[in-house]
Design a protein around this motif. Structure first.
Motif, PDB file in Angstrom:
ATOM      1  N   THR A   1       0.831  -1.204   0.000  1.00 41.04           N
ATOM      2  CA  THR A   1       0.000   0.000   0.000  1.00 41.04           C
ATOM      3  C   THR A   1       0.872   1.264   0.000  1.00 41.04           C
ATOM      4  O   THR A   1       0.350   2.375   0.082  1.00 41.04           O
ATOM      5  CB  THR A   1      -0.910   0.030   1.240  1.00 41.04           C
ATOM      6  OG1 THR A   1      -0.097   0.006   2.419  1.00 41.04           O
ATOM      7  CG2 THR A   1      -1.858  -1.164   1.246  1.00 41.04           C
TER       8      THR A   1
ATOM      9  N   ALA B   1      -1.359  -0.208  -5.631  1.00 40.69           N
ATOM     10  CA  ALA B   1      -1.250   0.326  -4.272  1.00 40.69           C
ATOM     11  C   ALA B   1      -2.516   1.081  -3.880  1.00 40.69           C
ATOM     12  O   ALA B   1      -2.981   0.982  -2.736  1.00 40.69           O
ATOM     13  CB  ALA B   1      -0.027   1.235  -4.168  1.00 40.69           C
TER      14      ALA B   1
ATOM     15  N   GLN C   1      -4.910   0.119  -0.762  1.00 38.51           N
ATOM     16  CA  GLN C   1      -5.292   1.075   0.271  1.00 38.51           C
ATOM     17  C   GLN C   1      -6.808   1.115   0.443  1.00 38.51           C
ATOM     18  O   GLN C   1      -7.330   1.083   1.563  1.00 38.51           O
ATOM     19  CB  GLN C   1      -4.785   2.467  -0.082  1.00 38.51           C
ATOM     20  CG  GLN C   1      -3.296   2.675   0.095  1.00 38.51           C
ATOM     21  CD  GLN C   1      -2.892   4.123  -0.164  1.00 38.51           C
ATOM     22  OE1 GLN C   1      -3.713   4.964  -0.539  1.00 38.51           O
ATOM     23  NE2 GLN C   1      -1.620   4.431   0.050  1.00 38.51           N
TER      24      GLN C   1
ATOM     25  N   GLU D   1      -8.127  -1.988   2.225  1.00 40.84           N
ATOM     26  CA  GLU D   1      -7.932  -1.999   3.677  1.00 40.84           C
ATOM     27  C   GLU D   1      -9.068  -1.268   4.392  1.00 40.84           C
ATOM     28  O   GLU D   1      -9.605  -1.756   5.392  1.00 40.84           O
ATOM     29  CB  GLU D   1      -6.600  -1.337   4.033  1.00 40.84           C
ATOM     30  CG  GLU D   1      -5.378  -2.208   3.824  1.00 40.84           C
ATOM     31  CD  GLU D   1      -4.126  -1.562   4.401  1.00 40.84           C
ATOM     32  OE1 GLU D   1      -4.169  -0.343   4.715  1.00 40.84           O
ATOM     33  OE2 GLU D   1      -3.115  -2.268   4.549  1.00 40.84           O
TER      34      GLU D   1
END
Length: 303
Positions: A160, A251, A255, A258
């Protein structure tokens, strides 16, 4: 809009159908939503009421309904945002009870796109919409590519961490002309990605989830990448050409994954043109799978 009369092609069976096109009437949309749900079940689609009244369709000004004997039998919307940039107009959604209705709605969208100066028009359909496909082919449309609907299981594996020098810009600090220029550059070679005007872009992006969405700038403040997410849907992801191939889009996805996973979300979804080989490969690498039937995009030359 005045009534239009369609006649059966068989003179010996001269049944006359009167189909009237009118501006959008919200009261008719639940019945048309049911018609689309019946055609496309069990695959979920965006709600017609939301889709036909969004900013891209002029909050309902770029939409019409089809009626037969007092009953709503179809609807169509048209998007003219990209005509100045690439000459392409779009017809979506187009929902019709049968081929006659589909043909009339398609003719209306063709007329609207031509009036706006479009050089070509695109309308999509899935396999279940056989009557719409037949109407498109009869009108001279040809298939050009497919839309692929990806579901990405969460969590998304991978780093990330952003490239050195990049930072996420708070929504309140976005320079909209600069972001629009970045968007236009990122989507320059991507089909069916019209560049909205600044006001339209601001309105569309204001509705996104900005705890998940990202706009990245470098140390000089130049816009380099973005990820726009609404609910669990990726509305747009772009990386400037100089940074492509360095894992930045992955990435951004990781992110977003998450944040969404902490909310109990299990999948992130995205729609990608089959002709966009780089994006298709990215979604495969991220563990994605196709969760809906592909949509074929048909194109008609208007000049």
């Amino acid at each position: 809009m005045s009534p239009l009369v369609l006649c059966s092609p068989k003179p010996s069976h001269a049944t006359v159908y009167t189909i009237t096109l009118t501006p959008l009437q919200p009261a008719a949309l639940p019945a048309l939503q049911q018609l689309r749900d019946d055609l496309l079940a069990p695959h979920a689609q965006p709600g017609l009421a939301e889709e036909l009244t969004d900013v891209a369709r002029g909050h309902g000004q770029h939409a019409c309904l089809a009626w037969r004997n007092g009953r709503a039998v179809g609807c169509a919307g048209w998007v003219l945002l990209g005509i100045k940039q690439d000459g392409c107009g779009y017809g979506a959604p187009v929902v019709a009870a049968d081929q006659e209705v589909a043909s009339l709605l398609i003719a209306r969208v063709v007329a609207m796109a031509s009036e706006a100066g479009a050089k070509r028009l695109r309308i999509s359909a899935v396999a279940a919409e056989s009557t719409k496909q037949a109407a498109l082919l009869a009108a001279g449309f040809v298939p050009v590519f497919e839309f692929v609907h990806w579901a990405l299981p969460l969590p998304i594996a991978g780093s990330t961490t952003l490239a050195a020098g990049l930072r996420s810009l708070p929504y309140a600090e976005i320079d909209w002309p600069a972001l629009r220029a970045c968007y236009a550059q990122c989507f320059k070679q991507v089909p069916n990605a019209p560049v909205p005007d600044e006001n339209t872009m601001r309105e569309e992006w204001s509705a996104a989830d900005w705890t998940v969405s990202r706009v990245l700038v470098n140390e000089q403040g130049r816009y380099q990448a973005f990820l726009l997410v609404s609910g669990v849907e990726v509305d747009a992801v772009g990386v400037m050409p100089a940074l492509q191939g360095q894992g930045l889009a992955a990435a951004l996805y990781a992110q977003a994954g998450e944040v969404l996973q902490r909310r109990g979300v299990h999948h992130l979804r995205a729609m990608v043109a089959s002709s966009n080989s780089a994006s298709m490969a990215l979604h495969v690498r991220l563990g994605g799978y196709e969760h809906q039937p592909r949509r074929t995009v048909y194109q008609l030359s208007l000049c």
